[in-house]
Design a protein around this motif. Sequence first.
Motif, PDB file in Angstrom:
ATOM      1  N   VAL A 203       0.871  -1.172   0.000  1.00  0.00           N
ATOM      2  CA  VAL A 203       0.000   0.000   0.000  1.00  0.00           C
ATOM      3  C   VAL A 203       0.912   1.227   0.000  1.00  0.00           C
ATOM      4  CG1 VAL A 203      -1.891   1.188   1.159  1.00  0.00           C
ATOM      5  CG2 VAL A 203      -1.681  -1.306   1.338  1.00  0.00           C
ATOM      6  N   VAL A 204       0.866   1.993  -1.074  1.00  0.00           N
ATOM      7  CA  VAL A 204       1.811   3.091  -1.272  1.00  0.00           C
ATOM      8  C   VAL A 204       1.064   4.418  -1.289  1.00  0.00           C
ATOM      9  CG1 VAL A 204       3.712   3.970  -2.671  1.00  0.00           C
ATOM     10  CG2 VAL A 204       3.173   1.519  -2.707  1.00  0.00           C
ATOM     11  N   PHE A 205       1.408   5.294  -0.344  1.00  0.00           N
ATOM     12  CA  PHE A 205       0.862   6.654  -0.385  1.00  0.00           C
ATOM     13  C   PHE A 205       1.818   7.526  -1.184  1.00  0.00           C
ATOM     14  CE2 PHE A 205       0.384  11.035   0.943  1.00  0.00           C
ATOM     15  CZ  PHE A 205      -0.995  11.200   0.854  1.00  0.00           C
ATOM     16  N   CYS A 206       1.313   8.118  -2.260  1.00  0.00           N
ATOM     17  CA  CYS A 206       2.106   8.984  -3.134  1.00  0.00           C
ATOM     18  C   CYS A 206       1.659  10.428  -2.957  1.00  0.00           C
ATOM     19  CB  CYS A 206       1.928   8.586  -4.596  1.00  0.00           C
ATOM     20  SG  CYS A 206       2.518   6.935  -4.996  1.00  0.00           S
ATOM     21  N   PRO A 207       2.442  11.242  -2.245  1.00  0.00           N
ATOM     22  CA  PRO A 207       2.092  12.659  -2.138  1.00  0.00           C
ATOM     23  C   PRO A 207       2.075  13.319  -3.512  1.00  0.00           C
ATOM     24  CG  PRO A 207       3.758  12.063  -0.514  1.00  0.00           C
ATOM     25  CD  PRO A 207       3.644  10.905  -1.471  1.00  0.00           C
ATOM     26  N   ASP A 208       1.338  14.404  -3.615  1.00  0.00           N
ATOM     27  CA  ASP A 208       1.276  15.117  -4.893  1.00  0.00           C
ATOM     28  C   ASP A 208       2.612  15.770  -5.238  1.00  0.00           C
ATOM     29  OD1 ASP A 208      -1.327  14.369  -5.180  1.00  0.00           O
ATOM     30  OD2 ASP A 208      -2.188  16.307  -4.592  1.00  0.00           O
ATOM     31  N   HIS A 209       3.403  16.118  -4.215  1.00  0.00           N
ATOM     32  CA  HIS A 209       4.687  16.751  -4.495  1.00  0.00           C
ATOM     33  C   HIS A 209       5.742  15.692  -4.809  1.00  0.00           C
ATOM     34  CE1 HIS A 209       5.110  15.810  -0.150  1.00  0.00           C
ATOM     35  NE2 HIS A 209       6.397  15.705  -0.428  1.00  0.00           N
ATOM     36  N   ALA A 210       6.818  16.110  -5.454  1.00  0.00           N
ATOM     37  CA  ALA A 210       7.895  15.210  -5.852  1.00  0.00           C
ATOM     38  C   ALA A 210       9.149  15.499  -5.036  1.00  0.00           C
ATOM     39  CB  ALA A 210       8.199  15.367  -7.339  1.00  0.00           C
ATOM     40  N   ARG A 276       3.172   5.652  11.372  1.00  0.00           N
ATOM     41  CA  ARG A 276       2.419   5.355  12.595  1.00  0.00           C
ATOM     42  C   ARG A 276       0.982   4.970  12.260  1.00  0.00           C
ATOM     43  NH1 ARG A 276       4.214   9.296  15.092  1.00  0.00           N
ATOM     44  NH2 ARG A 276       2.612  10.822  14.530  1.00  0.00           N
ATOM     45  N   ALA A 277       0.352   5.703  11.325  1.00  0.00           N
ATOM     46  CA  ALA A 277      -1.030   5.401  10.942  1.00  0.00           C
ATOM     47  C   ALA A 277      -1.135   4.023  10.294  1.00  0.00           C
ATOM     48  CB  ALA A 277      -1.545   6.470   9.986  1.00  0.00           C
ATOM     49  N   ALA A 278      -0.175   3.679   9.447  1.00  0.00           N
ATOM     50  CA  ALA A 278      -0.199   2.381   8.777  1.00  0.00           C
ATOM     51  C   ALA A 278      -0.075   1.241   9.786  1.00  0.00           C
ATOM     52  CB  ALA A 278       0.927   2.299   7.752  1.00  0.00           C
ATOM     53  N   LEU A 279       0.844   1.364  10.717  1.00  0.00           N
ATOM     54  CA  LEU A 279       1.036   0.317  11.719  1.00  0.00           C
ATOM     55  C   LEU A 279      -0.188   0.188  12.620  1.00  0.00           C
ATOM     56  CD1 LEU A 279       4.761   0.986  12.727  1.00  0.00           C
ATOM     57  CD2 LEU A 279       3.889  -0.788  11.199  1.00  0.00           C
ATOM     58  N   ASP A 280      -0.754   1.328  13.010  1.00  0.00           N
ATOM     59  CA  ASP A 280      -1.950   1.302  13.865  1.00  0.00           C
ATOM     60  C   ASP A 280      -3.134   0.658  13.145  1.00  0.00           C
ATOM     61  OD1 ASP A 280      -0.533   2.532  15.869  1.00  0.00           O
ATOM     62  OD2 ASP A 280      -1.377   4.536  15.530  1.00  0.00           O
ATOM     63  N   ALA A 281      -3.151   0.755  11.802  1.00  0.00           N
ATOM     64  CA  ALA A 281      -4.271   0.204  11.024  1.00  0.00           C
ATOM     65  C   ALA A 281      -4.078  -1.262  10.671  1.00  0.00           C
ATOM     66  CB  ALA A 281      -4.463   1.018   9.748  1.00  0.00           C
ATOM     67  N   GLY A 282      -2.945  -1.847  11.069  1.00  0.00           N
ATOM     68  CA  GLY A 282      -2.753  -3.267  10.844  1.00  0.00           C
ATOM     69  C   GLY A 282      -1.663  -3.652   9.871  1.00  0.00           C
ATOM     70  N   ALA A 283      -0.900  -2.672   9.336  1.00  0.00           N
ATOM     71  CA  ALA A 283       0.211  -3.007   8.443  1.00  0.00           C
ATOM     72  C   ALA A 283       1.286  -3.764   9.217  1.00  0.00           C
ATOM     73  CB  ALA A 283       0.793  -1.739   7.832  1.00  0.00           C
ATOM     74  N   SER A 289       9.659   4.913   0.788  1.00  0.00           N
ATOM     75  CA  SER A 289       9.969   4.188  -0.437  1.00  0.00           C
ATOM     76  C   SER A 289      11.084   4.917  -1.159  1.00  0.00           C
ATOM     77  CB  SER A 289       8.739   4.080  -1.340  1.00  0.00           C
ATOM     78  OG  SER A 289       9.026   3.317  -2.493  1.00  0.00           O
ATOM     79  N   GLY A 290      12.243   4.290  -1.238  1.00  0.00           N
ATOM     80  CA  GLY A 290      13.390   4.953  -1.849  1.00  0.00           C
ATOM     81  C   GLY A 290      13.743   6.216  -1.099  1.00  0.00           C
ATOM     82  N   ALA A 291      13.967   7.293  -1.848  1.00  0.00           N
ATOM     83  CA  ALA A 291      14.246   8.593  -1.243  1.00  0.00           C
ATOM     84  C   ALA A 291      12.970   9.367  -0.945  1.00  0.00           C
ATOM     85  CB  ALA A 291      15.155   9.409  -2.165  1.00  0.00           C
ATOM     86  N   GLY A 292      11.810   8.761  -1.222  1.00  0.00           N
ATOM     87  CA  GLY A 292      10.544   9.417  -0.983  1.00  0.00           C
ATOM     88  C   GLY A 292      10.139  10.285  -2.164  1.00  0.00           C
ATOM     89  N   PRO A 293       9.014  10.958  -1.992  1.00  0.00           N
ATOM     90  CA  PRO A 293       8.233  11.125  -0.771  1.00  0.00           C
ATOM     91  C   PRO A 293       7.223  10.004  -0.495  1.00  0.00           C
ATOM     92  CG  PRO A 293       7.242  12.430  -2.506  1.00  0.00           C
ATOM     93  CD  PRO A 293       8.477  11.801  -3.098  1.00  0.00           C
ATOM     94  N   ALA A 294       7.125   9.001  -1.373  1.00  0.00           N
ATOM     95  CA  ALA A 294       6.146   7.938  -1.163  1.00  0.00           C
ATOM     96  C   ALA A 294       6.472   7.149   0.103  1.00  0.00           C
ATOM     97  CB  ALA A 294       6.107   6.999  -2.367  1.00  0.00           C
ATOM     98  N   VAL A 295       5.413   6.707   0.768  1.00  0.00           N
ATOM     99  CA  VAL A 295       5.527   5.852   1.947  1.00  0.00           C
ATOM    100  C   VAL A 295       4.849   4.534   1.608  1.00  0.00           C
ATOM    101  CG1 VAL A 295       4.883   5.532   4.365  1.00  0.00           C
ATOM    102  CG2 VAL A 295       5.577   7.795   3.541  1.00  0.00           C
ATOM    103  N   ILE A 296       5.541   3.418   1.860  1.00  0.00           N
ATOM    104  CA  ILE A 296       5.003   2.111   1.523  1.00  0.00           C
ATOM    105  C   ILE A 296       4.735   1.304   2.786  1.00  0.00           C
ATOM    106  CG2 ILE A 296       7.326   1.108   1.211  1.00  0.00           C
ATOM    107  CD1 ILE A 296       6.055  -0.640  -1.030  1.00  0.00           C
ATOM    108  N   ALA A 297       3.590   0.634   2.808  1.00  0.00           N
ATOM    109  CA  ALA A 297       3.223  -0.249   3.919  1.00  0.00           C
ATOM    110  C   ALA A 297       2.993  -1.644   3.367  1.00  0.00           C
ATOM    111  CB  ALA A 297       1.964   0.262   4.612  1.00  0.00           C
TER     112      ALA A 297
END
Length: 369
Positions: A203-210, A276-283, A289-297
């Motif tokens: 599950v990858v959250f991709c911010p709009d910014h790069a 923190r939100a991902a872990l609390d939700a059950g990840a 992810s890499g250098a970001g800004p994406a966060v992967i769970a």
Amino acid sequence: MWGQAEVTKFAEKHRLGEGARADLKKMFDSFVTKSRRRVTVRVPATTANMGPGFDCAGMALDVWNELTVERASSFSMEIEGEGAQKLPRDKSNLVVKGVEAAYKYIEQEVPTLRYYTLNRIPFAKGMGSSSAAIVSGILAGLALAGFNLQVKNEEELLQIATNLEGHPDNVAPCIYGGFQLGIHNGSRWWTDRVTMPHGLMCVVFCPDHATETSEARLLLKEQIAMQDAIFNCGRVAVLVAAFATGNMEWLRHGTEDALHQEQRAPIHPHLKPLIRAALDAGAHGACLSGAGPAVIAFTSGRCGDVTAQKASEREEFNVAEALIAAADEIGCPGHVLITKPVEHGGYIVSETKVLDPENRRSRIHYVQD
């Protein structure tokens, strides 16, 4: 060059399924001895570092870019999809650099070419878009020239790509698929695969910014404390053990890091709240992810293979919604991709088939082959 026997041996060693075996065979069968006029290449997204495996660990994801290269009377480049408004349309494009590197390696002149790219990998988000461009260009260049590379004990394609990229964490899984650990053994780049459990979802959250990788690297320390080195050695061991044994509960610690995430947090204020939100939700685990800004769970079902379970028994939607809620709370606009790892890397195709699954929620998109 590998033949059918080597492909079968590789597939049996790594316990690849029938689909992965077929794709692997297709990839190697596609290298023919005749030069081609036109070729289409498909390469996957990748997530690098995976927490503590800085510059050496990476995994291929089921999100694909496509590149078509054709001999032509004049140079041209058409780009659609991710990054189309920002990527250069001249010979500074990394796809072109990859093609040039392939021809340089085989000591041939680059012909005049027409390029068309269809990009689905989010651009400058930490999902390996630059490595995908490099690898796709190299594969296309070699195929056009009809040149076969040595694989066993040489990994020539890895050498070309890593020398362009600088480190193997993205290019290795982009080439070979799966979860790869890559190092320089003193004489050449070397990589090998870590077994992946069935039913793993990403599950990858991709911010709009790069984020520019070069900017993110400026934040890193040239020297690290002994305790941080020890911390990461242990976490990498736990990360690999979690994948190799299928004990996903270990990923909570296996994705922790002391070398780059804390240092990059100033340009990624969303990082800690989203983990923190991902872990609390059950990840099972979450990281940059890499250098970001994406966060992967990383998630799975309650037991067994996630694809055989009811939606109520699966965690990826809960984690996706938690990531969006946490991002909204801190004012970080973006969207979520739900995908899965893939066992095979880039390959040459004669035709491309893409299924666009129906969105089940307005800002959560399933990405699948």
